[in-house]
Design an enzyme around this catalytic site. Structure first.
Site, short mmCIF file in Angstrom:
data_model
loop_
_atom_site.label_atom_id
_atom_site.label_comp_id
_atom_site.label_asym_id
_atom_site.label_seq_id
_atom_site.Cartn_x
_atom_site.Cartn_y
_atom_site.Cartn_z
N THR A 75 -10.49 -1.20 6.31
CA THR A 75 -10.80 -2.63 6.33
C THR A 75 -9.59 -3.38 7.17
O THR A 75 -9.50 -4.74 7.06
CB THR A 75 -10.90 -3.19 5.07
OG1 THR A 75 -9.79 -3.04 4.38
CG2 THR A 75 -12.20 -2.85 4.24
N LYS A 76 -8.41 -2.74 7.52
CA LYS A 76 -7.35 -3.36 8.03
C LYS A 76 -7.47 -3.81 9.32
O LYS A 76 -8.41 -3.28 10.03
CB LYS A 76 -6.20 -2.43 7.73
CG LYS A 76 -5.63 -2.13 6.07
CD LYS A 76 -5.31 -3.32 5.40
CE LYS A 76 -5.34 -3.23 4.02
NZ LYS A 76 -4.80 -2.15 3.37
N ASN A 77 -6.34 -4.72 9.95
CA ASN A 77 -6.77 -5.24 11.17
C ASN A 77 -6.79 -4.14 12.40
O ASN A 77 -7.81 -4.42 13.32
CB ASN A 77 -5.51 -6.06 11.88
CG ASN A 77 -5.42 -7.52 10.72
OD1 ASN A 77 -6.21 -7.59 10.13
ND2 ASN A 77 -4.70 -8.16 11.40
#
Ligand SMILES: *Cc1c(COP(=O)(O)O)cnc(C)c1O
Length: 397
Positions: free
Chosen positions: A184-186
């Site tokens: 879910t990180k950038n």
């Protein structure tokens, strides 16, 4: 994707990532090898770091950094209550004592509160750039210098964030910086992370500890010359990143600047739409910094609303919008309640903020019209559940 359901997050994976993974699978080299070396080198160039060690998570990176710096039993490490549990777990993994400082107005750790928590046992500070907004690092580095403390940045949200023109990871005033490439990180590799530093000695320790405590020189001889001999020199971990994951990371990194531009544009759309809505507060921005806008944490003015945060989330979900909360403060988790340094009395501001926060969907795979739909739905909702309106309605009747 339409407006019928907007997930909280979707990764942006393109054909480039897919092709590179396929080539990696066909190459015969699956674990840490040429692609991981390439990803490490391109990543450290991007964040202006001197050294980089790819790891299989940010959690592993934080643990490695603490271990490599020799932090252990009897040592205290100060961090923030508004973070993911991993930040605190890592401190416990090395046998050290976690201590919470409170947050400031922007939700990040408050340097003034850190100063109050420093004792003769304090060895390190772990600031977290919440949602990608850089912490007040000048104040933190200043404290660290005066009290001879290590600084390990939890930059799980902050790939590409900047203080002035300097990227997070670019300053040698921090000892180590850990990034996350969780799904879910950038920037994602599915699971993964990177530790960067400017300290050559620390790099050697990180490299050795990352792979079973096998001495780097012996390992190089082993892999380069086909020598079978290697030597375990300390109690290491198994934290390396595979080439399959690095194949994804190489292409995610090339898109990171465009991802960040889209995030900033969308954050601006949210701000424009919601800044004059009395029932909510938009996130604070810090002059002279560039947020990575990993999260858009809206604050509800609960005294102006007839519903609480949980009902607000349910109402949004009912309209097809998924949201989340970042974070449940550390003291509220069962496991942490037995640690005196993690008591909620240490962070009244975080405890007060918690019931007010909700993270809105914000990611490059969303369309501009979806951002507008989310903002519009929030405006309608707060109008419907406005305390001012309910007073007006009851006065009329
Ligand atoms: C996601 C996250 C981590 C852990 O990252 P992993 O790569 O999943 O280990 C650590 N700290 C914060 C603030 C995070 O959001």
């Amino acid at each position: 994707m339409d407006n019928n359901f907007i997930p909280f997050h979707l990764p942006s994976i393109g054909q480039e990532e897919i092709d590179e993974v396929t080539q990696t699978l066909r190459s015969g080299w699956l674990t840490s090898g040429p692609r991981t070396a390439q990803f490490e080198s391109e990543f450290r160039a991007y964040v202006s770091a001197t050294f980089s060690q790819a790891v299989n998570s940010c959690t592993a990176g934080l643990h490695l950094a603490l271990a490599a710096l020799g932090i252990g039993p009897g040592d205290e490490v100060i961090t923030t209550p508004l973070t993911f549990c991993a930040t605190v777990h890592c401190i416990l993994h090395v046998g050290a004592t976690p201590v919470l400082a409170d947050i400031g107005p922007d939700g990040n750790i408050d340097p003034a509160s850190i100063a109050e928590r420093i004792t003769e046992r304090t060895r390190a500070i772990i600031p977290v750039h919440l949602g990608g907004l850089p912490c007040d690092m000048e104040a933190i580095w200043d404290l660290a210098r005066r009290h001879r403390l290590y600084v390990i940045e939890d930059a799980a949200h902050a790939v590409g964030a900047r203080i002035g023109s300097m990227p997070i990871g670019g300053s040698d005033r921090s000892d180590a910086v850990a990034f996350s490439f969780y799904a879910t990180k950038n920037l994602t590799t599915g699971e993964g992370g990177m530790v960067t530093t400017h300290n050559a000695d620390l790099t050697d320790r990180l490299k050795t500890l990352c792979l079973h405590g096998i001495s780097k020189d012996a390992w190089n001889r082993y892999s380069e010359k086909g020598n079978w001999h290697y030597d375990v020199v300390e109690e290491g971990f198994k934290y390396n990143l595979s080439d399959i994951q690095s194949a994804i990371g190489i292409h995610q990194l090339r898109k990171q600047e465009s991802f960040l531009e889209i995030r900033a544009r969308y954050a601006d759309l949210y701000r424009q739409a919601l800044t004059d809505v009395a029932e909510v507060e938009v996130p604070l921005e810090r002059e002279g910094t560039r947020s990575a806008w990993h999260l858009y944490v809206l604050r509800l003015n609960l005294d102006r609303l007839t519903i609480d945060r949980d009902e607000f989330i349910r109402q949004l979900r009912h309209k097809g919008i998924a949201t989340s909360v970042h974070f449940i403060p550390i003291p509220l988790h069962t496991f942490f309640t037995s640690y005196p340094g993690l008591d909620k009395s240490l962070c009244p501001k975080a405890m007060e903020l918690y019931p007010r926060i909700v993270s809105l969907p914000l990611y490059p795979a969303m369309s501009e019209s979806q951002i507008e739909f989310v903002a519009g739905t929030i405006k309608d909702l707060v109008h419907q559940f406005s305390a001012a309106r309910s007073v007006a309605v009851s006065a009329r009747s």
